[in-house]
Design an enzyme around this catalytic site. Structure first.
Site, PDB file in Angstrom:
ATOM      1  N   ASN A  11      27.451   8.826 -42.643  1.00  0.00           N
ATOM      2  CA  ASN A  11      26.873  10.158 -41.792  1.00  0.00           C
ATOM      3  C   ASN A  11      28.209  11.055 -42.211  1.00  0.00           C
ATOM      4  OD1 ASN A  11      26.586  11.965 -39.861  1.00  0.00           O
ATOM      5  ND2 ASN A  11      24.982  10.938 -39.169  1.00  0.00           N
ATOM      6  N   HIS A  14      30.236  15.070 -38.948  1.00  0.00           N
ATOM      7  CA  HIS A  14      31.332  15.734 -38.435  1.00  0.00           C
ATOM      8  C   HIS A  14      32.361  16.252 -39.371  1.00  0.00           C
ATOM      9  CE1 HIS A  14      29.860  14.553 -34.811  1.00  0.00           C
ATOM     10  NE2 HIS A  14      29.470  13.277 -35.270  1.00  0.00           N
ATOM     11  N   HIS A  47      22.417  14.624 -39.813  1.00  0.00           N
ATOM     12  CA  HIS A  47      21.311  15.036 -38.546  1.00  0.00           C
ATOM     13  C   HIS A  47      21.565  16.641 -38.689  1.00  0.00           C
ATOM     14  CE1 HIS A  47      20.604  14.396 -34.109  1.00  0.00           C
ATOM     15  NE2 HIS A  47      19.670  15.375 -34.816  1.00  0.00           N
ATOM     16  N   ARG A  49      20.532  19.143 -36.475  1.00  0.00           N
ATOM     17  CA  ARG A  49      20.177  19.447 -34.838  1.00  0.00           C
ATOM     18  C   ARG A  49      19.598  20.642 -34.599  1.00  0.00           C
ATOM     19  NH1 ARG A  49      22.021  16.689 -30.415  1.00  0.00           N
ATOM     20  NH2 ARG A  49      23.017  14.593 -30.637  1.00  0.00           N
ATOM     21  N   ARG A  53      24.516  22.544 -34.620  1.00  0.00           N
ATOM     22  CA  ARG A  53      25.852  22.487 -34.091  1.00  0.00           C
ATOM     23  C   ARG A  53      26.777  22.029 -35.018  1.00  0.00           C
ATOM     24  NH1 ARG A  53      25.835  18.040 -29.572  1.00  0.00           N
ATOM     25  NH2 ARG A  53      24.167  19.105 -28.528  1.00  0.00           N
ATOM     26  N   GLU A  74      18.107  12.836 -40.596  1.00  0.00           N
ATOM     27  CA  GLU A  74      17.999  12.584 -39.251  1.00  0.00           C
ATOM     28  C   GLU A  74      17.539  13.682 -38.580  1.00  0.00           C
ATOM     29  OE1 GLU A  74      20.916   8.871 -37.909  1.00  0.00           O
ATOM     30  OE2 GLU A  74      21.342  10.958 -37.209  1.00  0.00           O
ATOM     31  N   THR A 105      24.021  11.450 -30.111  1.00  0.00           N
ATOM     32  CA  THR A 105      22.889  10.765 -29.481  1.00  0.00           C
ATOM     33  C   THR A 105      23.071   9.699 -28.700  1.00  0.00           C
ATOM     34  OG1 THR A 105      22.037  11.126 -31.761  1.00  0.00           O
ATOM     35  CG2 THR A 105      20.792   9.775 -30.444  1.00  0.00           C
ATOM     36  N   GLU A 155      16.052   1.761 -36.787  1.00  0.00           N
ATOM     37  CA  GLU A 155      17.467   1.659 -36.547  1.00  0.00           C
ATOM     38  C   GLU A 155      17.949   1.467 -35.491  1.00  0.00           C
ATOM     39  OE1 GLU A 155      21.541   4.466 -37.357  1.00  0.00           O
ATOM     40  OE2 GLU A 155      19.533   4.813 -38.783  1.00  0.00           O
ATOM     41  N   HIS A 198      25.725   3.576 -34.981  1.00  0.00           N
ATOM     42  CA  HIS A 198      25.941   4.338 -34.004  1.00  0.00           C
ATOM     43  C   HIS A 198      27.321   3.704 -33.280  1.00  0.00           C
ATOM     44  CE1 HIS A 198      25.567   8.092 -31.691  1.00  0.00           C
ATOM     45  NE2 HIS A 198      26.080   7.167 -30.498  1.00  0.00           N
TER      46      HIS A 198
END
Length: 248
Positions: A11, A14, A47, A49, A53, A74, A105, A155, A198
């Site tokens: 992922n 970030h 993801h 959003r 963000r 995502e 999340t 998941e 996660h």
């Protein structure tokens, strides 16, 4: 790839978080995705959003163009995100819960309470050729609901297990790990493909990676943080090594 190999999805959200802190173009999430791919990632997760963000629409455009491994897109179960997914037709779409005020999340999607809506929501995505995944807690009722609405993949949310480990709560950690183990086997028995993710770190990944029913782990925040100290390529390679050791 052997049938037994556990896939690693990296992922890259970030990387975009760091970029957006200054509002410029650097660091580039697409570059990070390509590095992760070269380092052994089997797929890339991003993801988008509702509040944009971290990942932006332009990032999704860039990832779809640049990647040779699958993109796991995502998103929340909103009409806007459905339209974006239908336009891009990524390999996989993972439906996740989303609240504006949360940092990340916080839990699994509530499928059982929204079964009818979600069944209608994912149908066009499946028809477009996307593999639909539902991000849920290790809960039998939610897994059964995910199966009924036509999801191909679940998941399992590993966040509670990882949090208990970080807090030194060994009994709670072990209980959560056992729930993940049992629900992985249960979901597999229904014909669902099982993924997990996660909060996973080098310390917590191996017990989950050892579950034979789990086909893919999606890991992001820890790897991007670790990349600050050792570089993204070695960070991904070490996670790949630990996963292979657990599965071997």
């Amino acid at each position: 790839m052997t049938q037994n190999k556990l896939r690693l999805g990296v992922n890259i959200d970030h990387v975009a978080t760091v970029r957006n802190a200054r509002g410029g173009a650097y660091p580039d999430p697409v570059r990070a995705a390509k590095l992760a791919e070269e380092a052994g990632a089997d797929g890339i997760t991003a993801h988008l959003r509702e509040d944009r963000r971290h990942i932006t629409d332009a990032d999704i455009d860039g990832l779809m163009e640049a990647l040779t491994v699958p993109l796991n897109f995502e998103m929340a179960a909103t009409e806007e995100m459905q339209q974006i997914a239908l336009r891009h037709k990524p390999h996989a779409v993972c439906i996740v819960p989303e609240k504006r005020e949360e940092r990340t999340t916080e839990g699994g999607l509530e499928v059982a309470r929204e079964e009818n809506r979600l069944a209608h929501y994912i149908a066009p995505l499946r028809d477009a050729g996307c593999r639909v995944s539902i991000f849920i807690a290790a809960d039998k009722m939610q897994i059964e609901a995910a199966h009924r609405i036509g999801a191909e993949v679940i998941e399992l949310h590993t966040g509670a297990y990882c949090d208990y480990h970080a807090e030194g709560k060994a009994e709670d950690r072990d209980r959560e790990l056992e729930a993940l183990r049992e629900m992985s086997a249960f979901a597999h028995s229904l014909g669902l493909e099982v993924h997990a993710g996660h909060g996973l770190t080098y310390e917590t990944v191996k017990p989950v990676a050892a579950f034979p029913e789990v086909k893919e782990l999606n890991i992001g925040h820890f790897l991007i943080g670790e990349a600050v100290f050792r570089g993204l390529t070695p960070a991904v390679q070490e996670m790949r090594r630990l996963m292979d050791d657990a599965r071997g």
